[in-house]
Design a protein around this motif. Structure first.
Motif, short mmCIF file in Angstrom:
data_model
loop_
_atom_site.label_atom_id
_atom_site.label_comp_id
_atom_site.label_asym_id
_atom_site.label_seq_id
_atom_site.Cartn_x
_atom_site.Cartn_y
_atom_site.Cartn_z
N GLN A 78 0.83 -1.20 0.00
CA GLN A 78 0.00 0.00 0.00
C GLN A 78 0.86 1.26 0.00
O GLN A 78 0.51 2.26 -0.60
CB GLN A 78 -0.92 0.00 1.23
CG GLN A 78 -2.36 -0.14 0.83
CD GLN A 78 -3.27 -0.43 2.00
OE1 GLN A 78 -2.93 -1.19 2.89
NE2 GLN A 78 -4.43 0.20 2.01
N THR A 82 0.82 3.73 -3.40
CA THR A 82 0.25 5.07 -3.25
C THR A 82 1.33 6.14 -3.29
O THR A 82 1.06 7.31 -3.06
CB THR A 82 -0.56 5.19 -1.93
OG1 THR A 82 0.30 4.86 -0.84
CG2 THR A 82 -1.76 4.26 -1.92
N MET B 44 -11.03 5.33 1.02
CA MET B 44 -9.72 5.96 1.18
C MET B 44 -8.69 5.35 0.25
O MET B 44 -7.82 6.05 -0.28
CB MET B 44 -9.27 5.83 2.63
CG MET B 44 -10.16 6.67 3.53
SD MET B 44 -9.62 6.55 5.22
CE MET B 44 -9.80 8.23 5.75
N ASN B 45 -8.79 4.04 0.04
CA ASN B 45 -7.88 3.38 -0.89
C ASN B 45 -8.08 3.87 -2.31
O ASN B 45 -7.13 3.90 -3.10
CB ASN B 45 -8.04 1.86 -0.82
CG ASN B 45 -7.32 1.26 0.37
OD1 ASN B 45 -6.33 1.82 0.85
ND2 ASN B 45 -7.80 0.14 0.86
N THR B 48 -6.56 7.48 -2.58
CA THR B 48 -5.10 7.50 -2.62
C THR B 48 -4.52 6.74 -3.80
O THR B 48 -3.31 6.64 -3.95
CB THR B 48 -4.53 6.87 -1.34
OG1 THR B 48 -5.10 5.57 -1.18
CG2 THR B 48 -4.85 7.69 -0.12
N TYR B 50 -4.70 3.51 -4.47
CA TYR B 50 -4.32 2.11 -4.26
C TYR B 50 -5.28 1.19 -4.98
O TYR B 50 -4.88 0.20 -5.59
CB TYR B 50 -4.29 1.81 -2.76
CG TYR B 50 -3.99 0.36 -2.43
CD1 TYR B 50 -2.80 -0.23 -2.82
CD2 TYR B 50 -4.92 -0.42 -1.75
CE1 TYR B 50 -2.53 -1.55 -2.53
CE2 TYR B 50 -4.66 -1.74 -1.45
CZ TYR B 50 -3.47 -2.30 -1.84
OH TYR B 50 -3.21 -3.62 -1.56
N ILE B 65 -7.07 11.37 -10.10
CA ILE B 65 -6.21 10.26 -9.66
C ILE B 65 -5.93 9.25 -10.77
O ILE B 65 -4.89 8.61 -10.78
CB ILE B 65 -6.79 9.58 -8.39
CG1 ILE B 65 -5.81 8.58 -7.78
CG2 ILE B 65 -8.11 8.89 -8.66
CD1 ILE B 65 -4.73 9.18 -6.97
N LYS B 73 -0.85 11.59 -6.38
CA LYS B 73 -0.24 10.85 -5.27
C LYS B 73 0.82 11.69 -4.56
O LYS B 73 1.03 11.53 -3.37
CB LYS B 73 0.38 9.55 -5.78
CG LYS B 73 -0.66 8.48 -6.09
CD LYS B 73 -0.03 7.29 -6.79
CE LYS B 73 -1.07 6.23 -7.13
NZ LYS B 73 -0.46 5.09 -7.83
N ILE B 76 -0.48 13.59 -1.63
CA ILE B 76 -1.14 12.89 -0.53
C ILE B 76 -0.14 12.18 0.37
O ILE B 76 0.78 11.53 -0.10
CB ILE B 76 -2.11 11.82 -1.08
CG1 ILE B 76 -3.14 12.46 -2.01
CG2 ILE B 76 -2.83 11.10 0.07
CD1 ILE B 76 -4.07 11.47 -2.67
N TYR B 78 -0.46 9.18 3.15
CA TYR B 78 -1.51 8.21 3.51
C TYR B 78 -1.04 7.28 4.61
O TYR B 78 0.03 6.69 4.53
CB TYR B 78 -1.85 7.41 2.25
CG TYR B 78 -2.96 6.39 2.41
CD1 TYR B 78 -4.02 6.57 3.30
CD2 TYR B 78 -2.95 5.23 1.63
CE1 TYR B 78 -5.03 5.63 3.41
CE2 TYR B 78 -3.96 4.28 1.73
CZ TYR B 78 -4.99 4.49 2.61
OH TYR B 78 -5.99 3.56 2.72
N ALA B 145 3.54 9.21 6.57
CA ALA B 145 2.56 9.96 5.79
C ALA B 145 2.94 11.44 5.70
O ALA B 145 2.63 12.11 4.72
CB ALA B 145 1.17 9.82 6.42
N ILE B 154 -4.26 11.66 4.67
CA ILE B 154 -5.39 10.74 4.81
C ILE B 154 -5.04 9.67 5.84
O ILE B 154 -4.03 8.99 5.71
CB ILE B 154 -5.75 10.14 3.44
CG1 ILE B 154 -6.21 11.29 2.54
CG2 ILE B 154 -6.84 9.08 3.58
CD1 ILE B 154 -6.72 10.89 1.21
#
Ligand code: ADP
Ligand code: MG
Lengths: 234, 319
Positions: A78, A82, B44-45, B48, B50, B65, B73, B76, B78, B145, B154
């Motif tokens: 993840q 991201t 949320m995924n 961001t 994902y 996105i 990205k 952000i 996360y 993050a 996030i």
């Protein structure tokens, strides 16, 4: 140098993985070297190089098994997925780290060549072509096994499937002519790796063989990217 | 700053997020509230990058996105539900890795030191992550993050599994972010979100059920009175009569009491006192009230009711 490459390389050397691979590979290579070169009283390492493939088929999965399966299992992917990097960069970073660890193993053969050089001048061209062949062979396996690692969350399953894939790819020519279907035999011919690798052990560096190994590698890098992409849409 | 539009996510046949839309303004702390399985992490995924949505769009500071994943990205930071920590790395190595991964251009040493100071992990900087306590690990996830100072932060249930002291620390940390960052914070505990957020979006079963300022939500529900009654009489008669009383907004039969009566909960606006009216109405239909008392209305009650879809709340979704 990419962050992912650096991290993976570090992980190989801060865990026992790289050392275990080096130890086991040098142990068996050493046995082969003593048995065929020193005992055989020859400077010919062809036999050693040919038999290295079996060892490498067993060792490369140890390097690649965790590359993607662990990231998925521990949810660390993840963080990667991201971050502002693309999938190609992620896959390339990981594969190049594994290739780097693998390439360092080639030092072993240079040492053997130096040992031989105490007695007789070795054929450096032949050794060079052997090492190139082994590098290409290993890189291709790394790409295939990395792809396998991206398919599962379990390192163990990734390793077993990878060993299976390696054995199948190197022994597939045995199945040639088992069935009398040209189409099947053509396919076997076209993905057969051993014949192409053996050219290198004989000192024949053919452009088409180099391209063969590189294109299989590229193909599996592409497949790995596709797997990661697909997962987002699941 | 963040615009989520008609977001839909299906896992096979299962609809996890169903047409969710909301916006978050610059500098705002948005609470994303919903029970477990509501679709918070999924949303949320998607925000961001994902996961990909089945349909709908997410725009971060003008970057879509899907069209410009790198641009979006890079804006952000996360912290997923499970922090993406590599267990075998030291905190230092890990944060340096994240710094490189995000291609941050701020001066490395100073920036990492700053982030560690803010998240209070300086004293474990050299430790291996797997040996850290849950609270520290969560903060390392938080630090990760913050690296690169992204305008959008996030956080997916950042306080789950922390002890009360750690929760308060985490809360203060998040509150501190609101000045310089736009924040989305998810939780399944209303009080948690109420403590730090300017606005609350409530999601249940994949659907947005409320989008209000924290103040509105609080006054809406603390601005309500509840009365608990034990009454002797025919259920239907009692229910109908209670509902007809002026000022009563809602009546619910709860259960039979041990002494053979029936318990009811009656709700009304805070400014209306309906007790006398109820007494007179019950007397008229000859259903004696054997007990009457004020019942507490907690925020958790309010939350449960919103998510059960029982209340009329101001829906500003789709804005
Ligand atoms: N990978 C997945 N495959 C199938 N269903 C999933 C998957 N991830 C989540 N879900 C389902 O989607 C719903 C929303 O999950 P999630 O977003 O994790 O909720 P929350 O974070 O609010 O607890 C749940 O019902 C969950 O079971
Ligand atoms: Mg969740």
């Amino acid at each position: 140098m990419s962050a992912i490459y650096k991290r993976e390389l570090n992980a190989y050397f801060t865990s026992p993985i790289a050392y275990v691979v080096y130890a086991v590979a040098s142990f068996f290579a050493g046995l082969l070297f003593v048995a065929t070169v020193l005992e055989g009283d020859t400077s010919d390492m062809t036999y050693l190089f040919r038999n290295m493939t079996t060892i490498i088929i067993m060792m490369i999965p140890i390097l690649t098994m965790k590359l993607f399966s662990e990231e998925k299992n521990k949810k660390t992917e993840q963080g990667l997925l991201t971050a502002p990097v693309n999938l190609l960069q992620i896959v390339m970073g990981k594969i190049s780290a594994a290739v780097t660890v693998y390439a360092l193993l080639m030092v072993l053969f240079i040492i053997y060549a130096l040992i031989i050089s105490f007695f007789v001048t070795p054929s450096w061209v032949l050794i060079g072509s052997n090492i190139l062949g082994l590098l290409l062979f290993g890189t291709t396996l790394i790409a295939i096994d990395t792809f396998i690692s991206s398919l599962t969350e379990s390192q163990v399953i990734a390793a077993i499937l990878s060993i299976g894939a390696g054995l199948l790819l190197t022994s597939i020519s045995m199945f040639k002519n088992m069935v009398d279907i040209d189409f099947v035999n053509d396919i076997i011919d076209s993905i057969e790796m051993m014949g192409r690798y053996e050219n290198f052990t004989l000192g024949m560096v053919k452009f088409s063989d180099v391209i063969f190994f590189l294109s299989i590698s590229v193909l599996f890098i592409f497949f790995t990217i596709k797997v990661l992409e697909r997962r987002r849409w699941n | 700053m963040i615009e989520v539009k008609n977001l839909v996510k299906k896992y096979g046949d299962k609809v996890a997020v169903n047409n969710v839309s909301f916006t978050v303004n610059e500098g705002e702390i948005l609470g994303f509230l919903g029970p477990n399985g509501a679709g918070k992490s999924t949303t949320m995924n998607i925000i961001t990058g994902y996961l990909s949505s089945t349909s709908g769009t997410v725009t971060i500071d003008g970057c879509e996105i899907l069209d410009d994943p790198k641009g979006a990205k890079s804006k952000i930071g996360y912290l997923p539900e499970i922090p993406p920590l590599y267990q075998d790395m030291t905190v230092k190595r890990y944060l340096e890795f994240v710094y490189d991964l995000k291609r941050v251009t701020l001066p490395r040493k100073e920036h990492l030191a700053e982030v560690c100071k803010v998240t209070k992990i300086t004293d474990v900087y050299g430790r291996v992550i797997k040996n850290l306590s849950k609270g520290y690990r969560q903060r390392v996830g938080f630090a990760q993050a913050l690296i690169g100072n992204p305008p959008v932060i996030i956080l997916d249930e950042p306080t789950v599994g922390l002890d009360p002291k750690q929760i308060i620390e985490m809360r203060n940390l998040i509150r501190g972010l609101g000045k310089k960052h736009t924040v989305i914070l998810s939780s399944h505990v209303l009080s948690e979100i109420q403590a730090v957020c300017d606005r609350i979006v409530v999601i249940n079963n994949g659907q947005l059920v409320a989008d209000e300022s924290t103040e509105e939500i609080t006054t809406n529900f603390t601005g309500m009175k509840r009365i608990q009654l034990h009454i002797d009489g025919n259920d239907n008669t009692v229910l109908m009569t209670l509902r007809d009383v002026d000022g009563v907004t809602r009546v619910r039969k709860v259960m039979r009491t041990i002494d053979g009566f029936t318990e009811y909960i009656v709700e009304s606006k805070a400014e209306n006192d309906v007790r006398k009216a109820i007494f007179r109405a019950m007397a008229k239909v000859d259903c004696p009230i054997v007990m009457m008392r004020n019942a507490e209305v907690s925020l958790e009650d309010a939350f449960l009711r919103i998510t059960a879809g029982e209340t009329q709340v101001n829906r500003k979704g789709g804005r």
